[in-house]
Write a protein that holds these residues in place. Structure first.
Motif, PDB file in Angstrom:
ATOM      1  N   GLN A   5       0.870  -1.176   0.000  1.00 22.70           N
ATOM      2  CA  GLN A   5       0.000   0.000   0.000  1.00 22.70           C
ATOM      3  C   GLN A   5       0.902   1.220   0.000  1.00 22.70           C
ATOM      4  O   GLN A   5       1.795   1.332   0.840  1.00 22.70           O
ATOM      5  CB  GLN A   5      -0.900   0.028   1.230  1.00 22.70           C
ATOM      6  CG  GLN A   5      -1.902  -1.086   1.261  1.00 22.70           C
ATOM      7  CD  GLN A   5      -2.779  -1.026   2.494  1.00 22.70           C
ATOM      8  OE1 GLN A   5      -2.389  -0.470   3.521  1.00 22.70           O
ATOM      9  NE2 GLN A   5      -3.959  -1.584   2.395  1.00 22.70           N
ATOM     10  N   ILE A   6       0.663   2.127  -0.944  1.00 24.48           N
ATOM     11  CA  ILE A   6       1.508   3.308  -1.110  1.00 24.48           C
ATOM     12  C   ILE A   6       0.628   4.527  -1.307  1.00 24.48           C
ATOM     13  O   ILE A   6      -0.389   4.451  -2.008  1.00 24.48           O
ATOM     14  CB  ILE A   6       2.408   3.169  -2.349  1.00 24.48           C
ATOM     15  CG1 ILE A   6       3.297   1.942  -2.238  1.00 24.48           C
ATOM     16  CG2 ILE A   6       3.249   4.405  -2.563  1.00 24.48           C
ATOM     17  CD1 ILE A   6       4.027   1.630  -3.510  1.00 24.48           C
ATOM     18  N   SER A   7       1.017   5.640  -0.721  1.00 23.50           N
ATOM     19  CA  SER A   7       0.354   6.907  -1.037  1.00 23.50           C
ATOM     20  C   SER A   7       1.424   7.934  -1.347  1.00 23.50           C
ATOM     21  O   SER A   7       2.513   7.911  -0.774  1.00 23.50           O
ATOM     22  CB  SER A   7      -0.552   7.375   0.098  1.00 23.50           C
ATOM     23  OG  SER A   7       0.208   7.679   1.231  1.00 23.50           O
ATOM     24  N   GLY A   8       1.119   8.807  -2.289  1.00 23.77           N
ATOM     25  CA  GLY A   8       2.057   9.836  -2.689  1.00 23.77           C
ATOM     26  C   GLY A   8       1.573  10.533  -3.945  1.00 23.77           C
ATOM     27  O   GLY A   8       0.388  10.491  -4.276  1.00 23.77           O
ATOM     28  N   ARG A   9       2.502  11.163  -4.629  1.00 19.98           N
ATOM     29  CA  ARG A   9       2.194  11.870  -5.881  1.00 19.98           C
ATOM     30  C   ARG A   9       3.049  11.311  -7.006  1.00 19.98           C
ATOM     31  O   ARG A   9       4.114  10.742  -6.763  1.00 19.98           O
ATOM     32  CB  ARG A   9       2.482  13.359  -5.740  1.00 19.98           C
ATOM     33  CG  ARG A   9       1.538  14.021  -4.786  1.00 19.98           C
ATOM     34  CD  ARG A   9       1.691  15.489  -4.812  1.00 19.98           C
ATOM     35  NE  ARG A   9       0.702  16.068  -3.889  1.00 19.98           N
ATOM     36  CZ  ARG A   9       0.411  17.332  -3.845  1.00 19.98           C
ATOM     37  NH1 ARG A   9       1.006  18.178  -4.645  1.00 19.98           N
ATOM     38  NH2 ARG A   9      -0.487  17.764  -2.992  1.00 19.98           N
ATOM     39  N   LEU A  10       2.560  11.487  -8.222  1.00 21.71           N
ATOM     40  CA  LEU A  10       3.318  11.025  -9.377  1.00 21.71           C
ATOM     41  C   LEU A  10       4.615  11.808  -9.501  1.00 21.71           C
ATOM     42  O   LEU A  10       4.660  13.005  -9.254  1.00 21.71           O
ATOM     43  CB  LEU A  10       2.517  11.219 -10.661  1.00 21.71           C
ATOM     44  CG  LEU A  10       1.301  10.334 -10.859  1.00 21.71           C
ATOM     45  CD1 LEU A  10       0.680  10.635 -12.207  1.00 21.71           C
ATOM     46  CD2 LEU A  10       1.654   8.880 -10.772  1.00 21.71           C
ATOM     47  N   ASP A  11       5.654  11.128  -9.904  1.00 17.21           N
ATOM     48  CA  ASP A  11       6.914  11.768 -10.224  1.00 17.21           C
ATOM     49  C   ASP A  11       7.048  11.725 -11.748  1.00 17.21           C
ATOM     50  O   ASP A  11       7.501  10.744 -12.311  1.00 17.21           O
ATOM     51  CB  ASP A  11       8.077  11.036  -9.563  1.00 17.21           C
ATOM     52  CG  ASP A  11       9.389  11.731  -9.811  1.00 17.21           C
ATOM     53  OD1 ASP A  11       9.454  12.942  -9.558  1.00 17.21           O
ATOM     54  OD2 ASP A  11      10.332  11.064 -10.270  1.00 17.21           O
ATOM     55  N   GLY A  12       6.566  12.761 -12.406  1.00 15.99           N
ATOM     56  CA  GLY A  12       6.567  12.787 -13.865  1.00 15.99           C
ATOM     57  C   GLY A  12       5.237  12.289 -14.418  1.00 15.99           C
ATOM     58  O   GLY A  12       4.320  11.941 -13.674  1.00 15.99           O
ATOM     59  N   LYS A  13       5.146  12.256 -15.720  1.00 15.18           N
ATOM     60  CA  LYS A  13       3.904  11.850 -16.377  1.00 15.18           C
ATOM     61  C   LYS A  13       3.852  10.337 -16.534  1.00 15.18           C
ATOM     62  O   LYS A  13       4.867   9.695 -16.835  1.00 15.18           O
ATOM     63  CB  LYS A  13       3.795  12.510 -17.744  1.00 15.18           C
ATOM     64  CG  LYS A  13       3.669  14.003 -17.647  1.00 15.18           C
ATOM     65  CD  LYS A  13       3.439  14.612 -18.997  1.00 15.18           C
ATOM     66  CE  LYS A  13       3.274  16.117 -18.837  1.00 15.18           C
ATOM     67  NZ  LYS A  13       2.926  16.761 -20.066  1.00 15.18           N
ATOM     68  N   PRO A  14       2.669   9.742 -16.365  1.00 17.66           N
ATOM     69  CA  PRO A  14       2.545   8.307 -16.607  1.00 17.66           C
ATOM     70  C   PRO A  14       2.693   8.009 -18.100  1.00 17.66           C
ATOM     71  O   PRO A  14       2.464   8.868 -18.943  1.00 17.66           O
ATOM     72  CB  PRO A  14       1.138   7.978 -16.107  1.00 17.66           C
ATOM     73  CG  PRO A  14       0.423   9.256 -16.032  1.00 17.66           C
ATOM     74  CD  PRO A  14       1.429  10.338 -15.907  1.00 17.66           C
ATOM     75  N   ARG A  15       3.094   6.779 -18.424  1.00 20.46           N
ATOM     76  CA  ARG A  15       3.270   6.358 -19.806  1.00 20.46           C
ATOM     77  C   ARG A  15       2.298   5.226 -20.107  1.00 20.46           C
ATOM     78  O   ARG A  15       2.286   4.219 -19.408  1.00 20.46           O
ATOM     79  CB  ARG A  15       4.707   5.903 -20.039  1.00 20.46           C
ATOM     80  CG  ARG A  15       5.711   7.033 -19.871  1.00 20.46           C
ATOM     81  CD  ARG A  15       7.137   6.573 -19.697  1.00 20.46           C
ATOM     82  NE  ARG A  15       7.390   5.555 -18.688  1.00 20.46           N
ATOM     83  CZ  ARG A  15       7.465   5.785 -17.385  1.00 20.46           C
ATOM     84  NH1 ARG A  15       7.265   6.988 -16.906  1.00 20.46           N
ATOM     85  NH2 ARG A  15       7.716   4.803 -16.545  1.00 20.46           N
ATOM     86  N   LEU A  16       1.490   5.402 -21.132  1.00 17.50           N
ATOM     87  CA  LEU A  16       0.499   4.398 -21.531  1.00 17.50           C
ATOM     88  C   LEU A  16       0.954   3.755 -22.826  1.00 17.50           C
ATOM     89  O   LEU A  16       1.309   4.450 -23.784  1.00 17.50           O
ATOM     90  CB  LEU A  16      -0.868   5.061 -21.716  1.00 17.50           C
ATOM     91  CG  LEU A  16      -2.024   4.145 -22.095  1.00 17.50           C
ATOM     92  CD1 LEU A  16      -2.338   3.170 -20.961  1.00 17.50           C
ATOM     93  CD2 LEU A  16      -3.257   4.962 -22.443  1.00 17.50           C
ATOM     94  N   LYS A  17       0.967   2.417 -22.854  1.00 18.57           N
ATOM     95  CA  LYS A  17       1.313   1.704 -24.081  1.00 18.57           C
ATOM     96  C   LYS A  17       0.533   0.403 -24.149  1.00 18.57           C
ATOM     97  O   LYS A  17      -0.138   0.019 -23.190  1.00 18.57           O
ATOM     98  CB  LYS A  17       2.807   1.476 -24.188  1.00 18.57           C
ATOM     99  CG  LYS A  17       3.409   0.627 -23.096  1.00 18.57           C
ATOM    100  CD  LYS A  17       4.906   0.521 -23.272  1.00 18.57           C
ATOM    101  CE  LYS A  17       5.530  -0.266 -22.146  1.00 18.57           C
ATOM    102  NZ  LYS A  17       6.967  -0.401 -22.292  1.00 18.57           N
ATOM    103  N   ARG A  18       0.634  -0.253 -25.277  1.00 17.69           N
ATOM    104  CA  ARG A  18      -0.092  -1.503 -25.514  1.00 17.69           C
ATOM    105  C   ARG A  18       0.927  -2.635 -25.610  1.00 17.69           C
ATOM    106  O   ARG A  18       1.864  -2.571 -26.406  1.00 17.69           O
ATOM    107  CB  ARG A  18      -0.896  -1.391 -26.793  1.00 17.69           C
ATOM    108  CG  ARG A  18      -1.892  -2.468 -26.993  1.00 17.69           C
ATOM    109  CD  ARG A  18      -3.216  -1.831 -27.442  1.00 17.69           C
ATOM    110  NE  ARG A  18      -4.215  -2.847 -27.689  1.00 17.69           N
ATOM    111  CZ  ARG A  18      -5.153  -3.150 -26.830  1.00 17.69           C
ATOM    112  NH1 ARG A  18      -5.210  -2.509 -25.692  1.00 17.69           N
ATOM    113  NH2 ARG A  18      -6.039  -4.060 -27.101  1.00 17.69           N
ATOM    114  N   VAL A  19       0.738  -3.674 -24.800  1.00 15.28           N
ATOM    115  CA  VAL A  19       1.630  -4.825 -24.785  1.00 15.28           C
ATOM    116  C   VAL A  19       0.776  -6.081 -24.851  1.00 15.28           C
ATOM    117  O   VAL A  19      -0.105  -6.280 -24.010  1.00 15.28           O
ATOM    118  CB  VAL A  19       2.494  -4.850 -23.499  1.00 15.28           C
ATOM    119  CG1 VAL A  19       3.351  -6.102 -23.449  1.00 15.28           C
ATOM    120  CG2 VAL A  19       3.348  -3.611 -23.398  1.00 15.28           C
TER     121      VAL A  19
END
Length: 97
Positions: A5-19
């Motif tokens: 369980q983790i709480s925090g903020r994003l460090d940078g932008k998320p990356r979305l791709k298809r695999v």
């Protein structure tokens, strides 16, 4: 494998791709470490339909809470030494702010 369980903020932008015909969203969470008052950075991934929803809902200003399973992967570098990469495979998330 173990539960995380983790709480925090994003460090940078998320990356979305298809695999392999599935969406995956990779991102890093910046968490405040209570013991030494420093930041910890945790790699995370969300798979399937939740991945694209997460990608469009979350930004760097929002606090998020992640639940998932942790996986420690062993990699050998070019010098023959073992390195370990810890990744959280997210099962659930909540946007806190």
């Amino acid at each position: 494998m173990f539960k995380v369980q983790i709480s925090g903020r994003l460090d940078g932008k998320p990356r979305l791709k298809r695999v392999a015909n599935r969406d995956v969203c990779n991102f890093t969470i910046r968490c405040r470490n209570e013991f030494d008052k420093d930041n910890s950075y945790v790699r995370c991934a969300i798979w399937g339909k939740k991945a694209s929803r997460f990608f469009y809902e979350v930004n760097e200003e929002k606090d998020i809470f992640i639940e998932g399973s942790g996986l420690n992967k062993q990699l050998r570098n070019i010098n023959g030494l073992n390195n370990y990469v810890f990744t959280v495979n997210c099962e659930n998330y909540q946007i806190l702010t």
